[in-house]
Design a protein around this motif. Structure first.
Motif, short mmCIF file in Angstrom:
data_model
loop_
_atom_site.label_atom_id
_atom_site.label_comp_id
_atom_site.label_asym_id
_atom_site.label_seq_id
_atom_site.Cartn_x
_atom_site.Cartn_y
_atom_site.Cartn_z
N LEU A 171 -4.23 0.41 -12.85
CA LEU A 171 -3.31 1.52 -13.08
C LEU A 171 -2.69 2.07 -11.80
O LEU A 171 -1.70 2.79 -11.84
CB LEU A 171 -3.99 2.64 -13.87
N GLU A 172 -3.27 1.72 -10.65
CA GLU A 172 -2.74 2.20 -9.36
C GLU A 172 -1.74 1.24 -8.74
O GLU A 172 -1.25 1.50 -7.64
CB GLU A 172 -3.89 2.34 -8.36
N GLY A 173 -1.50 0.07 -9.39
CA GLY A 173 -0.66 -0.95 -8.75
C GLY A 173 -1.44 -1.78 -7.76
O GLY A 173 -0.87 -2.45 -6.92
N ARG A 174 -2.77 -1.74 -7.89
CA ARG A 174 -3.66 -2.52 -7.01
C ARG A 174 -3.95 -3.86 -7.69
O ARG A 174 -4.49 -3.90 -8.80
CB ARG A 174 -4.97 -1.74 -6.83
N VAL A 175 -3.57 -4.94 -7.04
CA VAL A 175 -3.81 -6.27 -7.59
C VAL A 175 -5.25 -6.68 -7.26
O VAL A 175 -5.66 -6.65 -6.09
CB VAL A 175 -2.82 -7.30 -7.00
N ILE A 176 -6.02 -7.00 -8.31
CA ILE A 176 -7.43 -7.33 -8.11
C ILE A 176 -7.73 -8.70 -8.74
O ILE A 176 -6.93 -9.20 -9.53
CB ILE A 176 -8.34 -6.24 -8.72
N LEU A 177 -8.86 -9.26 -8.39
CA LEU A 177 -9.19 -10.62 -8.85
C LEU A 177 -10.39 -10.58 -9.79
O LEU A 177 -11.48 -10.18 -9.41
CB LEU A 177 -9.51 -11.50 -7.64
#
Ligand code: SF4
Length: 684
Positions: free
Chosen positions: A456-462
């Motif tokens: 939701l923060e625009g943080r791309v995670i794996l």
């Protein structure tokens, strides 16, 4: 197995967790170092490993036998050959738009990207959209219009703790993403104040300093009343408005008549509370306004969000540290899912499909001509509404969506699904939608595959693969590549997620959601990377708009909007407002969470005020019949003083609630009005 650092399969917080093997069991353990949740999880996350050993897991393709009407097992080759032949036949006979594709906000970025490429470059159809249209599209539309780009939260979630006042409009964060509520607690420990705006006194409202309880569908009017009082109180940040925005004069004029007493008549919020709120916001240094589905899922959802953005802009809060406006995205990849091409009007990188430069760039990455790409298609509900009609799609492929439960006016949508010549559903279990399909394809889930999500923060995670899938199951990426090959596709579809992600990065380069500088390696090393991140040596962008907004002139846009209220108002026959929402133990259509024994499955219920219960003549727990112009359902009454006396509430995780909801659409976002329609309650 050593523990694998990965993420929860559900909501947009995407809590970090470790999956470990303990004997024959896969168990969830904490991952304290991941900064978004710091080891905290809700019970949905804690119990999520049970999904991996569900006894009803699909492990073989199923084809409906035309003679018996029942499913029979098929080989992958048989199922894919059958689907490809049917798709080919429909395209030849009726043209490419005879085939539709429907995606989901829970798909990884790699899948969402490939789905868009599969639809446009393999099938050549414009008929693609996804269930995220029913989730964040109103906030997305408003954010794009006001700021030039839509990233749900333009700042890290933890920034909320540093604000003086946080206003939550239509968000039950304490139940939908409980670990996020700790930021509100820390803010209050610092002396900050939390305001919750909701027709129900929810678990989030219980933790608030100020609870505001408007009539459903009047959040826009409330924002205008507050802005009127902010202007009257002299709290507008005139210097900021002059330097960083345009359009305030028209907004100032548009709220002139929204004096607090008029606001009270429309919203039910006492005039004095409107004035108090304006003072609270006006005197605070740092204000964060957050909207969620309660404010957004309306036929005026995008205007409602714009009205709250107007408040934040007038106070000079957007594009400054620890303040501003944000949307609390719902689905796991609700953010990334709306950036890479599964929307009807969009190409990867949050580009418009109608922009010639965007078409040329993406076509170049795909190795096709820009002219070969179709134009803009229909929005999710309009697409479903057209299925099986003259000129509408005759075949549809569904990935990651349980339409029968989650679509508005679901009786009608189910009829449309049943009218298709071919319905193909790729899913993990036999969802209500899969059960109506002609072909069901069993696919990998969550911890059985690797892929990125954008929280939701625009943080791309794996999300890393932690264990092998059961025999017989394939990835959605393999399914699309297998069909592309059989259809003689002019483009190649990658099936390795990391290679897909690198291609996605190239396709997004230069677009608003630029992932070109993000790699699996960086995401791993940095606990996620915030977009835009155009190059490998760019740090990513945790906080947006600090210097300028993403509009051509760098200024944010005010929008003068007008309150109209819900499309359907209570009447003699349907005297109550019906609103829908979530409960703590369930997620979305419940296809996953309803199967987990350790999660409470109450089934649907109708929450109502004691005054309504007494009028109807029912006690808590007795069955009632809830009716709207589209359908009826029966469920136990849950009698509670926490809801307004003119409103009833039903959770939407089970079949029923959405058979009642209204399909009136927001003109800008095409969001249906899930959150307000007229209803009647009688004894069941
Ligand atoms: S459902 Fe959301 S809040 Fe709960 S553990 Fe999963 S990601 Fe975290």
């Amino acid at each position: 197995m050593p523990a694998t650092e990965t993420h929860c399969p559900y909501c947009s917080l995407q809590c970090g967790m470790r999956l470990a093997r303990r004997g024959r069991e896969t168990v969830v353990e904490t991952w304290e170092e991941f900064p978004v949740n710091e080891g905290a999880m809700c019970r949905k996350g804690w119990t999520s490993a049970a999904l991996l050993r569900d006894r009803e897991r699909l492990t073989t393709p199923l084809v409906r036998d035309p003679e018996t009407g029942s499913f029979r097992a098929a080989s992958w080759d048989e199922a894919l050959d059958l689907v490809a032949a049917s798709l080919h036949g429909h395209r030849v006979q009726h043209g490419p738009d005879a085939v539709a594709v429907f995606g989901g906000g829970g798909l990884t970025n790699e899948k969402a990207y490939t789905l868009g490429k599969f639809a446009r470059a393999v099938l050549g159809t414009s008929m693609i959209d996804y269930n995220g249209r029913w989730c964040m599209s109103s906030a997305a539309s408003a954010g794009t219009r006001a700021f030039g780009v839509d990233r749900g939260l333009p700042f890290p979630l933890a920034d909320v703790e540093q604000a003086d006042v946080v206003v939550l409009v239509g968000s039950n964060l304490a139940e939908t993403m409980p670990p996020a509520a700790r930021h509100l607690d820390r803010l209050r420990e610092r002396g900050g104040r939390v305001v919750v705006v909701d027709p129900r006194r929810t678990a989030t409202a219980e933790r608030a300093d100020v609870f505001v309880q408007p009539v459903p569908g009047t959040d826009l009017a409330l924002a205008q009343g507050i802005l009127h009082a902010v202007i009257a109180g002299g709290w507008v940040d005139e210097e900021y408005v002059e330097e960083r925005t345009t359009g305030f004069d028209a907004v100032r004029r548009s709220v002139t008549t929204w004096w607090p007493e008029r606001t009270e008549r429309v919203t039910g919020v006492p005039a004095e509370q409107v004035r108090d709120l304006a003072r609270l916001l006006g005197e605070a240094q740092r204000v964060v306004v957050l909207t969620a589905r309660g404010a957004e899922q309306h036929a005026q959802g995008s205007d409602t969000v714009l009205a709250w953005i107007d408040v934040a802009l007038a106070l000079g809060q957007c594009g400054r540290p620890y303040s501003g406006y944000g949307c609390l995205t719902g689905q796991g990849n609700g953010q990334g899912g709306r950036e890479h091409g599964q929307k009807a009007d969009q190409l990867p990188g949050y580009r418009s499909i109608e922009d010639p430069a965007a078409r040329e760039h993406v076509a170049g990455v795909w190795g096709v001509s820009p002219e070969s790409l179709p134009g803009k298609g229909k929005s999710a509900y309009e697409l479903l509404d057209s299925l099986g009609t003259d000129g509408g799609p005759k075949a549809m492929l569904v990935f990651g969506s349980n339409i029968v439960v989650s679509a508005p006016n679901a009786h009608h949508v189910t009829e449309r699904l049943d009218s298709l010549d071919l319905l193909v559903v790729a899913d993990v279990v036999m969802s209500e939608t899969a059960a109506r399909a002609d072909v069901v394809l069993p696919v990998t889930q969550w911890a059985e595959e690797t892929g990125t999500m954008t929280n939701l923060e625009g943080r791309v995670i794996l999300r890393r693969k932690a264990l092998d899938p059961p025999d017989g199951v394939r990835s959605d990426l393999d399914v699309m590549a297998g069909l592309a090959e059989r259809l003689g596709s002019p483009v190649h579809l990658e099936t390795d997620p990391e290679r897909v992600f690198d291609e996605l990065g190239r396709a997004s380069a230069g677009g608003p959601a630029d992932y070109a500088g993000i790699s699996y390696e960086r995401v791993t090393a940095e606990h996620g990377v915030f977009w835009p991140c155009p190059t490998r040596d760019h740090a990513g962008t945790p906080r947006m708009f600090l210097d300028r907004f993403a509009t051509p002139d760098g200024r944010a846009r005010f929008h003068a909007v007008t309150h109209r209220g819900p499309a359907e108002q209570p009447s003699g026959e349907y005297p109550l407002h019906l609103t829908t929402g979530r409960v703590l133990a369930q997620y979305q259509s419940g296809a996953q969470t309803r199967r987990i024994r350790d999660l409470e499955d109450t089934g649907p219920f109708v929450e109502m005020h004691p005054l309504v219960a007494s009028r109807v003549g029912v006690a808590d727990g007795e069955r009632v019949r809830l009716t709207t112009r589209r359908g009826a359902m029966t469920a136990p009454a849950r009698v509670s003083e926490s809801i307004r006396a003119d409103t009833v509430f039903v959770p939407f995780h089970w079949v029923g609630a959405n058979q009642l909801t209204n399909d009136a659409l927001d003109p800008a976002s095409r969001m249906p009005e899930f959150k307000a329609c007229a209803a009647a309650v009688t004894r069941g």
